[in-house]
Design an enzyme around this catalytic site. Sequence first.
Site, short mmCIF file in Angstrom:
data_model
loop_
_atom_site.label_atom_id
_atom_site.label_comp_id
_atom_site.label_asym_id
_atom_site.label_seq_id
_atom_site.Cartn_x
_atom_site.Cartn_y
_atom_site.Cartn_z
N ASP A 90 49.86 41.07 42.59
CA ASP A 90 51.24 41.44 42.24
C ASP A 90 51.21 42.54 41.18
O ASP A 90 50.19 42.75 40.51
CB ASP A 90 52.04 40.24 41.74
CG ASP A 90 51.50 39.65 40.44
OD1 ASP A 90 50.27 39.58 40.28
OD2 ASP A 90 52.32 39.27 39.57
N ASP A 127 46.29 48.10 37.22
CA ASP A 127 46.67 46.71 36.91
C ASP A 127 47.43 46.10 38.09
O ASP A 127 48.63 46.25 38.18
CB ASP A 127 47.52 46.72 35.64
CG ASP A 127 47.92 45.34 35.16
OD1 ASP A 127 47.40 44.35 35.67
OD2 ASP A 127 48.78 45.27 34.26
N GLU A 160 50.65 36.82 38.44
CA GLU A 160 50.14 37.07 37.09
C GLU A 160 51.17 37.77 36.22
O GLU A 160 51.35 37.44 35.05
CB GLU A 160 48.85 37.90 37.16
CG GLU A 160 48.02 37.86 35.88
CD GLU A 160 48.47 38.80 34.78
OE1 GLU A 160 48.12 38.56 33.61
OE2 GLU A 160 49.21 39.77 35.06
N HIS A 434 51.80 49.16 33.19
CA HIS A 434 53.18 48.71 32.93
C HIS A 434 54.13 49.88 32.64
O HIS A 434 55.31 49.66 32.41
CB HIS A 434 53.26 47.70 31.78
CG HIS A 434 52.60 46.39 32.07
ND1 HIS A 434 52.94 45.22 31.43
CD2 HIS A 434 51.62 46.06 32.94
CE1 HIS A 434 52.19 44.23 31.88
NE2 HIS A 434 51.36 44.73 32.80
#
Length: 466
Positions: A90, A127, A160, A434
């Site tokens: 995810d 990520d 996560e 992010h």
Amino acid sequence: MESNKINDYIQANKDRFLSELMDLLKIPSISANPDNKTDVLKTAEAVKNRLVEAGADKVEICPTKGYPVVYGEKIIDAKLPTVIVYGHYDVQPADPLDLWDSPPFEPVIKKTEIHPEGAIFARGSCDDKGQMYMHVKAFETMMKTNSLPCNVRFMIEGEEEVGSANLGQFIVEHKAKLKGDVILISDTSMIGHNAPSIDVGLRGLCYMEVEVVGPNRDLHSGVYGGAVANPINILCEIVAKMKDENNHILIPGFYDDVEELSKEERAELAKAPFEIGEFKKSLDIAEIHGEKGYSTMERTGIRPTLDVNGMWGGYTGEGAKTVLPSKAFAKISMRLVPHQSAEKIAKLFEKHFRSLAPASVKVKVAIHHGGEPVVTPTNSIAFNAASLAIEETFGKKPIPTRGGGSIPIVALFEKELGLKSVLMGFGLDSDSLHSPNEHYGLVNYYKGIKTIPLFFKHFTALSAKK
Ligand code: BES
Ligand code: MN
Ligand code: MN
């Protein structure tokens, strides 16, 4: 000999390894957004298929109360050690979309100052799809070159980025599937291309949401302003009172359990290269900021924090509207360090927050997902194997560092399975995880694929000597 075979295979399949990752990055598997549910499930399906193709057995999509865990294994000999590879498929939401130079789910390769040989730009590239997929390709390489030296189990989750709320239960229910000797995770950063490092600690997380309620409805700020508490003003005052002028957090008891490092330990951590000028330049800030008495690396590695992640209320549209809002909200998170407990800190936060609220407002305090901090050993077989592997591919011994981020499941692996993790991450902090324009260096991707088989080799050899 062995490693030549491996490097030749990687070299020969380089382009396919990249295009397969690009395909995975095209699916917007945003676990936080219910609108992306089919995409998240589609990604689980894709990961499953890639594991089957790579040569894994018993590959299955294991349901949980939330998004499923993709499991697969290759048990070559029960007497040999078993490495459990953990990763997540995810990704974080991509917003704010207008700050991306190219669409977040249309991966492109571009050169940057830090990645002169190119980096893949897409949400999840670093990520964690890019880092997770290195393990699938390293496994394929070991299978195809007959060089898998021990057993492996994959456990790739899909929640996560929303706190792994259902993974604890999954671990408890599937203990038999998760028999192993170590957890291997690539979901952290290195200091730099020429400064390889291994995170030997992660911070925990305690995430709160607060609501401050003033009058029973929005009011005219002229008619009532000055005579009724404005919840946004009050919320700002409360937040301002949570730290003193030295940026020390003022919640009573907050630091009670904080692990204080010895002079020697701090000196050891200070050996990691860090250039404050570069740091400021890369973020375009004139001055650094943080708790007095600690270096920047200590502030992110060994000290807890309190930060507002978002704050809203009142009128935020175009132009001006004269309103005294009825409600104000904030999301406030605290990063925790070893021995602090998310549950305990949540209680202390709530008590303090309530104590700071004047009688003119009502407050609500709620807790979101959390996670416990961890430290991982630097004298274990697994750490030594990772260190040797990285030394071979980077030409330098990795430096042990403390990561500032959180991977909540690491503490749960330890608690439920008694297993320690090795955080062999290949990203860079500057890869914008992010953030808009997240990217992952091609050099990092391929070096990771080369390093992982070396970890397996050293881990197996060192385990046999024990
Ligand atoms: N991979 C990160 C954690 C990370 C990144 C650790 C870089 C060390 C260095 C992970 O996906 C993540 O973002 N975790 C969240 C916690 C979660 C509960 C939302 C975090 O740290 O905010
Ligand atoms: Mn991650
Ligand atoms: Mn993340």
